[in-house]
Design an enzyme around this catalytic site. Sequence first.
Site, PDB file in Angstrom:
ATOM      1  N   ARG A 128       0.851  -1.179   0.000  1.00 44.06           N
ATOM      2  CA  ARG A 128       0.000   0.000   0.000  1.00 44.06           C
ATOM      3  C   ARG A 128       0.892   1.235   0.000  1.00 44.06           C
ATOM      4  NH1 ARG A 128      -3.251  -2.672  -1.759  1.00 44.06           N
ATOM      5  NH2 ARG A 128      -5.337  -3.205  -1.032  1.00 44.06           N
ATOM      6  N   HIS A 160       0.456  -0.193 -10.416  1.00 50.60           N
ATOM      7  CA  HIS A 160      -0.415  -1.019  -9.567  1.00 50.60           C
ATOM      8  C   HIS A 160      -0.873  -2.277 -10.314  1.00 50.60           C
ATOM      9  CE1 HIS A 160      -3.358  -0.832  -5.927  1.00 50.60           C
ATOM     10  NE2 HIS A 160      -3.011  -2.080  -6.215  1.00 50.60           N
TER      11      HIS A 160
END
Length: 312
Positions: free
Chosen positions: A227, A275
């Site tokens: 994250r 991502h």
Amino acid sequence: MATNVFFAAGAKLWPEYREAIQAACAKKGLSISLSDAAPDPAAVDYIVYAPTAALSDFTPFTRCKAVLSLWAGVERIAPNPTLTQPLCRMVDSGLTEGMVEWVTGHVLRHHLGMDAHITGQDGIWRHDSKPPLARDRRVTILGLGELGTACAKALSALNFPVTGWSRTQKHIDGIACLSGDEGLEEALARADILVTLLPRTTATENLMSAERFALMPRGSFLINPGRGQLIDDDALLAALGSGRIAHATLDVFRVEPLPPDHPFWAHPGVTVTPHLAADTRTATAAEVIVENIRRGETGEPLLYLVNRDLGY
């Protein structure tokens, strides 16, 4: 009475998941009524969900037995006060395999110093250095959940000495498992290559601060597919500037897509990837969703149930 499943994960995903969920149901002999149309909330038994969808108020879904997320991370849904139904996060074999492959690839990239040869095609014969063997390059993984454990085992199988750290003590064959504040300091001190795979919680926000970077060996590498909020961006840039961190490969960010003017883009010591380390794979994710529906209908425990107190 039919088992009604509401697909509330967005119109873009609906065509591929409709087919995959129906195929997974056929394999298990499970009959359901699956729809992405706005249903009578009181008739819905299960919600297949992604946080990018429009649904935000779960209060009307009084019959719903579980909300089944398509995402591994649940920080954007778990705090929702209207969500009183059981919440299951996504853990599927395709996602795990993708993460293992991405992490292993970038660990090997930094370990072998591949960038110097990939980008240095300029006629210069660079044979002035060679990497150590894997057994002499220490890897630390922060986070020993499904993904962290799978990555730790894969890297250990390649002969890297792997240290894993988690909030609660774990025991994994072949992995040096640490926990607690002192364990975190020791894990960072061993991190020639650091992989961060923790969830986003209040306890992990800015976990990698200036003080934590200072605990790592000089010239170490950071790989973050976990994250973006785990990393203090300014502290990382300072650690790169001082040489504490030789290079950072980052797949996740506080704001996504990463803004074009963010300093990470232009920094020679940063690799940005969009991502993609662990995208959910439709076929395997559908199998997990259908298995949880089957379990819910037969009274068996649901898989990957989220602990609301811990936030994951």
